[in-house]
Design an enzyme around this catalytic site. Structure first.
Site, mmCIF file in Angstrom:
data_model
loop_
_atom_site.group_PDB
_atom_site.id
_atom_site.type_symbol
_atom_site.label_atom_id
_atom_site.label_comp_id
_atom_site.label_asym_id
_atom_site.label_seq_id
_atom_site.Cartn_x
_atom_site.Cartn_y
_atom_site.Cartn_z
ATOM 1 N N GLU A 21 0.893 -1.134 -0.134
ATOM 2 C CA GLU A 21 -0.046 0.281 0.073
ATOM 3 C C GLU A 21 1.145 0.794 0.144
ATOM 4 O O GLU A 21 2.032 1.695 0.605
ATOM 5 C CB GLU A 21 -1.100 -0.263 0.871
ATOM 6 N N CYS A 68 -2.313 8.082 4.951
ATOM 7 C CA CYS A 68 -2.327 7.857 3.181
ATOM 8 C C CYS A 68 -3.169 8.174 2.402
ATOM 9 O O CYS A 68 -3.556 8.674 1.504
ATOM 10 C CB CYS A 68 -2.748 6.126 3.312
HETATM 11 P P1 NAP Z 1 9.698 3.420 3.519
HETATM 12 O O1 NAP Z 1 10.728 4.739 3.121
HETATM 13 O O2 NAP Z 1 8.935 3.194 2.611
HETATM 14 O O3 NAP Z 1 9.995 2.428 4.112
HETATM 15 C C1 NAP Z 1 9.195 1.542 4.803
HETATM 16 C C2 NAP Z 1 9.543 0.253 5.448
HETATM 17 O O4 NAP Z 1 10.324 -0.690 4.180
HETATM 18 C C3 NAP Z 1 10.567 0.663 6.103
HETATM 19 O O5 NAP Z 1 11.208 -1.058 7.172
HETATM 20 C C4 NAP Z 1 12.507 0.654 4.914
HETATM 21 O O6 NAP Z 1 13.461 -0.418 5.732
HETATM 22 C C5 NAP Z 1 11.499 -0.822 4.150
HETATM 23 N N1 NAP Z 1 12.097 -0.523 2.365
HETATM 24 C C6 NAP Z 1 12.264 1.127 2.139
HETATM 25 N N2 NAP Z 1 12.961 0.552 0.698
HETATM 26 C C7 NAP Z 1 13.367 -0.850 0.899
HETATM 27 C C8 NAP Z 1 14.016 -1.487 -0.289
HETATM 28 N N3 NAP Z 1 14.480 -0.898 -1.420
HETATM 29 N N4 NAP Z 1 14.272 -2.744 0.408
HETATM 30 C C9 NAP Z 1 13.610 -2.687 1.002
HETATM 31 N N5 NAP Z 1 13.072 -2.586 2.497
HETATM 32 C C10 NAP Z 1 12.841 -0.828 1.931
HETATM 33 O O7 NAP Z 1 8.585 4.561 4.096
HETATM 34 P P2 NAP Z 1 8.331 5.528 5.462
HETATM 35 O O8 NAP Z 1 10.026 4.909 5.769
HETATM 36 O O9 NAP Z 1 7.838 4.875 6.061
HETATM 37 O O10 NAP Z 1 7.869 6.897 4.998
HETATM 38 C C11 NAP Z 1 8.712 7.523 3.622
HETATM 39 C C12 NAP Z 1 8.260 7.980 2.586
HETATM 40 O O11 NAP Z 1 7.219 7.511 2.679
HETATM 41 C C13 NAP Z 1 7.316 9.455 3.124
HETATM 42 O O12 NAP Z 1 8.391 10.358 3.277
HETATM 43 C C14 NAP Z 1 6.136 9.499 2.673
HETATM 44 O O13 NAP Z 1 6.077 9.827 1.529
HETATM 45 C C15 NAP Z 1 5.855 7.560 2.245
HETATM 46 N N6 NAP Z 1 5.056 7.328 3.566
HETATM 47 C C16 NAP Z 1 3.109 6.841 2.622
HETATM 48 C C17 NAP Z 1 2.695 6.193 3.061
HETATM 49 C C18 NAP Z 1 1.529 5.950 2.618
HETATM 50 O O14 NAP Z 1 0.760 4.895 3.435
HETATM 51 N N7 NAP Z 1 1.220 5.938 1.788
HETATM 52 C C19 NAP Z 1 2.832 5.803 5.047
HETATM 53 C C20 NAP Z 1 3.976 5.953 4.763
HETATM 54 C C21 NAP Z 1 5.012 6.537 4.216
HETATM 55 P P3 NAP Z 1 14.294 0.802 6.326
HETATM 56 O O15 NAP Z 1 13.567 2.003 7.938
HETATM 57 O O16 NAP Z 1 15.443 0.795 6.961
HETATM 58 O O17 NAP Z 1 14.298 2.282 5.353
#
Ligand code: NAP
Length: 522
Positions: free
Chosen positions: A263, A300
């Site tokens: 999601e 989200c």
């Molecule tokens: P994220 O960067 O997508 O990370 C979520 C999880 O996935 C973390 O545990 C992260 O590990 C892991 N991950 C990310 N990239 C990966 C990859 N290439 N390979 C393996 N694992 C990976 O999301 P976030 O940290 O929650 O927030 C960052 C951004 O996501 C926000 O600024 C926002 O734009 C978006 N976000 C969207 C929603 C939504 O509901 N649509 C919710 C939350 C966040 P690490 O912790 O090691 O990076």
């Protein structure tokens, strides 16, 4: 107590040399505990154990699994203020929000317990044999949903409880009969450990096999290792488009590709139709501003786009919206990286040559709105991406014919909302139908924030808002992401699963020879 260790099944493990730190986003201070990143060997052991646990866990009755889920909920509640205070400190979310989220988390666990205990969720279908059918006999066929094996779950930063360690993904995967390995989110490491301990305690109390739940801390390499491990059978993820897409690509490149139920981002467009806007501009602007700023825009389902046709009423609405947003106190964002990302992506949009803005430079946690013409919005896809935070773009369509073109140019979305009168509904039927094609949930005269957990909920839209819009990550149907149907042909009754036996011992609803019934087969 928080120790910073990983849990390989029930055994704490911290042989690694890389450390992680948890921060309080409000004060910037680091928590005293050192969290140890799981080693490759530890991740491997967690999967080994999950594979072994699956063999025992899939034999547990639905009542035994339900008791496990209920015990998790109880243990989470028993953590009381320790959990609430830690989650507040790690996310800067207020007490009421964390308490509400804790309630939602436990309600989800209890709801899945009720669903599996009742049993009809397995969608049993039975077509009895017709041995004397001509020209060939019809065999006895019986189909139901069954668990698939170890599931990797990635907790979300913005819901430290309800979409994280014991959130909807974990609850639905465990309910279906699968072991779970959680990759803890670095944004709330302590909260993750407390909840992991509650799950492991529940597993012990209810006699679940070791390895039914593991938790590994770490960065991208730990997550990638899990997804690439051929023994993992599906992935649950909530987060960024970049993260979700990377996991989808890794899963697709495996020898045996698996589904990643991701999601991801969504701008959740809201269309304000002319008559409604003329009648209620000020009220609508206030309501929209409240939705944009709810939880510092870190949902989200936060509305990030408002579409309308140019008019005096729209000008009044924009002025009211700008005032409401600029008078909302600046909030603290979930972590430093999300704050910086908000500033970067928000300012990229604000500074875009086609965009007009009354806001100063956009700062982390400060709400803002900008506007752009429909033609410029369509010509610049970089304006279509989610700005995660309290930010909304008003798209001003030149006339009635441009509005449907803008809707057609939108990506897939989790939600779409329409603000309309009865006559707007009639006059803009085609635009509304086009919006429905783009979204997983369409809302009439309401805002997208607030996602009810119930059977009729669908939280998943066409790509790129979700990896597969046919599935939901919220509500009872979330369980079917972690099952697959198996058809049993010509099996003796004595060895069929209970749900498919003639006697229907659980009294569940089944489709028998085309008729939905909870009767036994005579
Ligand atoms: P994220 O960067 O997508 O990370 C979520 C999880 O996935 C973390 O545990 C992260 O590990 C892991 N991950 C990310 N990239 C990966 C990859 N290439 N390979 C393996 N694992 C990976 O999301 P976030 O940290 O929650 O927030 C960052 C951004 O996501 C926000 O600024 C926002 O734009 C978006 N976000 C969207 C929603 C939504 O509901 N649509 C919710 C939350 C966040 P690490 O912790 O090691 O990076």
């Amino acid at each position: 107590m928080i120790t910073g260790q990983n849990f390989i099944g029930k055994s704490p493990a911290s042989t690694g040399s890389k450390n992680l730190t948890s921060y309080n986003p409000a004060s910037g201070e680091a928590f005293k505990e050192v969290f140890v990143e799981a080693t490759e060997k530890e991740v491997n052991e967690a999967v080994d154990l999950a594979v072994k646990a699956f063999k025992a866990y899939r034999k547990k009755s639905s009542t035994e699994r339900a008791n496990f889920l209920r015990a998790i909920a109880k243990n989470i509640m028993d953590l009381d203020h320790v959990l609430v205070e830690r989650a507040m400190a790690e996310t800067a979310l207020p007490e009421g929000r964390i308490q509400g989220e804790r309630g939602r988390t436990c309600n989800q666990l209890n709801a899945f317990a009720d669903i599996i205990e009742e049993g009809s969720w397995v969608n049993a279908r039975i077509d009895t044999a017709i041995p004397d059918r001509q020209p060939i006999p019809k065999p006895d066929l019986r189909k139901m949903e069954m668990p698939i094996g170890p599931i990797a779950v990635f907790g979300a930063s913005n819901f430290p409880l309800a979409f994280s360690t014991a959130g909807g993904d974990t609850a639905s995967a465990l309910a279906a009969g699968n072991p779970v390995i959680v990759k803890g989110h670095e944004s709330h490491l302590g909260t993750n450990e407390l909840v992991s301990r509650a799950i492991l305690k529940a597993a012990e109390e209810t006699g679940m096999p070791d390895g039914v739940f593991s938790m590994v801390n770490g960065g991208i390499s730990v997550g990638q290792q899990l997804v690439k491990d051929e023994r993992i059978k599906a992935v649950g993820f909530t987060g960024s488009f970049r993260g979700g897409r990377a996991l989808m690509d890794s899963a697709a490149a495996r020898k045996n590709p698996i589904p990643v139920y991701a999601e991801m981002g969504s701008t959740n467009p809201v269309i304000a139709f002319p008559e409604k806007l003329t009648q209620e501009a000020a009220v609508l602007a206030q309501t929209l501003a409240s939705s944009v700023t709810l939880g510092v825009g870190q949902f989200c389902t936060s509305p990030g786009l408002l579409l309308a046709i140019k008019s005096d009423a729209l000008d009044a609405f924009k002025a009211e919206l700008a005032t409401a947003l600029s008078s909302t106190p600046k909030g603290v964002m979930l972590n430093e990286s999300i704050g910086k990302s908000y500033e970067r992506t928000g300012n990229e949009v604000r500074n875009h040559q086609t965009v007009t803005s009354s806001s100063e430079k956009i700062e982390a946690g400060a709400a803002a709105t900008v506007s752009v013409s429909g033609a410029d919005f369509m010509a610049n896809p970089e304006l279509h991406h989610e700005v995660f935070g309290p930010f909304i773009i008003v798209v001003e369509c030149a006339d009635q014919s441009e509005l449907p073109q803008v809707v057609d140019a939108l990506d897939g979305q989790l939600t779409g909302s329409i603000l309309a009168t009865d006559s707007d509904l009639v006059n803009y039927e085609e635009v509304i139908n086009s919006l429905r094609e783009k979204v997983g949930r369409i809302i009439y005269n309401g805002m997208p924030t607030g996602v009810e957990v119930c059977p009729a909920m669908h939280h998943g839209g066409p790509y790129p808002s979700s990896s597969n819009g046919r599935y939901t990550s919220v509500g009872y149907d979330a369980i079917t992401r972690f099952t697959r149907p198996v058809a049993f042909q010509s099996w003796p009754n004595s060895v069929l699963p209970e749900e498919l036996k003639d006697s229907n011992p659980k009294g569940i609803s089944r489709l028998i020879n085309g008729e939905l019934t909870n009767k036994a087969i005579e």
